[in-house]
Scaffold this active site. Structure first.
Site, PDB file in Angstrom:
ATOM      1  N   ASP A 170      -9.628  -6.409  30.166  1.00 46.04           N
ATOM      2  CA  ASP A 170     -10.337  -5.693  30.976  1.00 46.04           C
ATOM      3  C   ASP A 170      -9.335  -4.714  31.542  1.00 46.04           C
ATOM      4  O   ASP A 170      -9.436  -3.579  31.463  1.00 46.04           O
ATOM      5  CB  ASP A 170     -11.307  -6.485  32.126  1.00 46.04           C
ATOM      6  CG  ASP A 170     -12.275  -7.099  31.562  1.00 46.04           C
ATOM      7  OD1 ASP A 170     -12.777  -6.913  30.625  1.00 46.04           O
ATOM      8  OD2 ASP A 170     -12.533  -8.145  32.201  1.00 46.04           O
ATOM      9  N   SER A 171      -8.261  -5.313  32.363  1.00 42.15           N
ATOM     10  CA  SER A 171      -7.217  -4.212  32.912  1.00 42.15           C
ATOM     11  C   SER A 171      -6.286  -3.438  31.922  1.00 42.15           C
ATOM     12  O   SER A 171      -5.863  -2.543  32.231  1.00 42.15           O
ATOM     13  CB  SER A 171      -6.346  -5.273  33.740  1.00 42.15           C
ATOM     14  OG  SER A 171      -5.805  -5.927  33.185  1.00 42.15           O
TER      15      SER A 171
ATOM     16  N   LEU B 290       1.302  -8.129  38.827  1.00 40.96           N
ATOM     17  CA  LEU B 290       1.807  -9.131  40.018  1.00 40.96           C
ATOM     18  C   LEU B 290       2.060 -10.656  39.491  1.00 40.96           C
ATOM     19  O   LEU B 290       0.950 -11.033  38.618  1.00 40.96           O
ATOM     20  CB  LEU B 290       0.756  -9.166  41.010  1.00 40.96           C
ATOM     21  CG  LEU B 290       0.363  -8.015  41.861  1.00 40.96           C
ATOM     22  CD1 LEU B 290      -0.657  -8.208  42.808  1.00 40.96           C
ATOM     23  CD2 LEU B 290       1.582  -7.175  42.368  1.00 40.96           C
TER      24      LEU B 290
ATOM     25  N   CYS C 205      -7.818 -13.170  47.211  1.00 36.62           N
ATOM     26  CA  CYS C 205      -6.852 -12.476  46.669  1.00 36.62           C
ATOM     27  C   CYS C 205      -7.339 -10.891  46.634  1.00 36.62           C
ATOM     28  O   CYS C 205      -6.420 -10.178  46.647  1.00 36.62           O
ATOM     29  CB  CYS C 205      -7.008 -12.896  45.293  1.00 36.62           C
ATOM     30  SG  CYS C 205      -5.467 -12.382  44.188  1.00 36.62           S
TER      31      CYS C 205
ATOM     32  N   CYS D 261      -6.981 -19.213  39.106  1.00 36.10           N
ATOM     33  CA  CYS D 261      -5.731 -19.038  38.317  1.00 36.10           C
ATOM     34  C   CYS D 261      -4.690 -19.858  38.659  1.00 36.10           C
ATOM     35  O   CYS D 261      -4.015 -20.219  37.889  1.00 36.10           O
ATOM     36  CB  CYS D 261      -5.267 -17.317  38.496  1.00 36.10           C
ATOM     37  SG  CYS D 261      -4.826 -17.097  40.296  1.00 36.10           S
TER      38      CYS D 261
END
Length: 403
Positions: A50-51, A70, A138, A234
């Site tokens: 997606d990103s 990140l 987050c 994650c």
């Protein structure tokens, strides 16, 4: 062939069906950004499809794209996770994609910030008998607070992410709305996005479905086109969050009693962090009827159980609220008794409710009661007159059962 290519071979999935489809995807990205071509936009690149597609579409659209990734946790530990292509290779995947596009790419070490704001808070919440949602924390802290500051330092006019939500501007205010693909909608996880942050953020995937996003990736020859979506938290690569909590907060393993709502002691447990509100399996007690965890009392180390009907919640109060509605703030809306649609879990549809003020706290009272409500979870609020519009929300502090 590189190690990454061995782990993630070039995908064999269908690309976009026509040049017109790709042009439409690029046009959609331009519309989502709404800035003059050539403007600098930071793309938050996690290494997922997606990103990565967001960065690629913005680059194709003519923006000055800078990719930022990140490093949030020990990626080496994730390599031990089974069944996930490229596990532990996220940073490498993002770097490789940025290189293939010819855009600058930076990796920022945010491990300490992530531990303080997300991992430690996650463990503390379980120790307090709550049910946390770390993805919201987050987004609220590391991504939409700290990373936005970095984007501004890089001279960007906006920051784009791969979240499936829609940003629209009505008058002089930005609204957050559900994505066109409701099955992928992530507005629940972004309830804490402030109005100031929303002014700066962009979501280029709002009008695309997941199959289209993968088609764009395949059309552009991106190796991550078939990369599986992340299924677990994650920083818990094997899905066993209790082992992590035991390591971080060993006091959660103190034994205690399993107590029925009527006061009967039914058995013993080996640690309150093994239990969450609504849990049925693993209680190891039998009284002739199905029992569910209805409440946790960390001070007494009690796990309170009862029948399913005891889980039905009449109302709740909120902490750390955020408001994106037309009123000045959520307290004003609550004082006016504003009707809302309240969503207490990402997997549940919103339920009709009404806001109010109770002893200085914002309260949400359900029209017909609601199941699956637990302190620590998020309660996202939507507009009953426009159900796709996110109004804000808060973290659940207390609940009151239907009498």
């Amino acid at each position: 062939m590189t190690l990454a290519e061995d782990i993630c071979p070039i995908p064999n999935i269908a690309p976009m069906s026509s040049v017109a489809d790709m042009a439409a995807a690029i046009a959609s990205a331009r519309a989502a950004v709404g800035l003059p071509l050539g403007s600098r936009v930071v793309a938050a690149m996690s290494g997922g499809v997606d990103s990565t597609v967001v960065a690629a579409l913005l680059h194709k659209a003519g923006y000055d794209v800078v990719g930022v990734t990140l490093q949030l946790y020990d990626h080496g530990a994730a390599l031990k996770k089974k069944g996930a292509c490229c596990a532990g290779q996220d940073i490498h995947d993002a770097r490789l994609a940025a290189e293939s596009m010819g855009i600058p790419h930076y990796v920022l070490d945010y491990e300490s910030r992530f531990r303080d704001a997300v991992i430690d808070q996650f463990a503390d919440s379980y120790l307090a008998g709550q049910t946390p949602v770390p993805c919201i924390r987050c987004n609220q802290t590391v991504k939409f607070r700290d990373l936005l500051d970095v984007a501004r330092d890089l001279g960007a006019e906006a920051m784009a992410t791969g979240h499936y939500v829609r940003r629209s501007v009505v008058g002089d205010r930005a609204q957050m709305r559900k994505a066109i693909d409701h099955s992928r909608d992530q507005s629940y996880f972004l309830f804490a996005t402030t109005a100031a942050q929303l002014d700066y953020l962009r979501f280029p995937l709002a009008d695309l479905e997941k199959t289209q996003v993968r088609g764009v990736a395949a059309e552009l020859g991106l190796r991550i086109a078939a990369k599986p979506d992340s299924q677990d938290i994650c920083f818990v690569p094997n899905g066993d969050y209790r082992t992590l909590i035991d390591k971080l907060r060993p006091q959660g393993r103190e034994a205690g009693e399993i107590v029925h709502m009527d006061g009967r002691v039914l058995g013993q447990h080996g640690g309150i962090t093994d239990y969450t509100i609504g849990q049925r399996r693993g209680l190891n007690v039998a009284v002739g009827e199905p029992l569910f965890v209805t409440r946790l009392d960390p001070a007494k180390r009690h796990v309170i159980v009862g029948p399913r009907e005891a889980l039905l919640t009449a109302s709740l109060t909120l902490d750390e609220t955020n408001w994106l509605g037309d009123e000045t703030d959520i307290a004003t809306a609550a004082a006016a008794g504003a009707p809302v649609l309240a969503r207490v879990r990402s997997t549940r549809p919103p339920s009709p409710a009404r806001l109010s003020m109770t002893e200085g706290a914002v309260a949400v009272t359900f029209v017909s009661g609601e199941e699956g409500v637990a302190p620590g979870q998020a309660c996202a609020l939507y507009d009953p007159a426009d159900p796709d519009r996110l109004l804000g929300g808060g973290f659940i502090r207390t609940t009151a059962a239907v009498v």
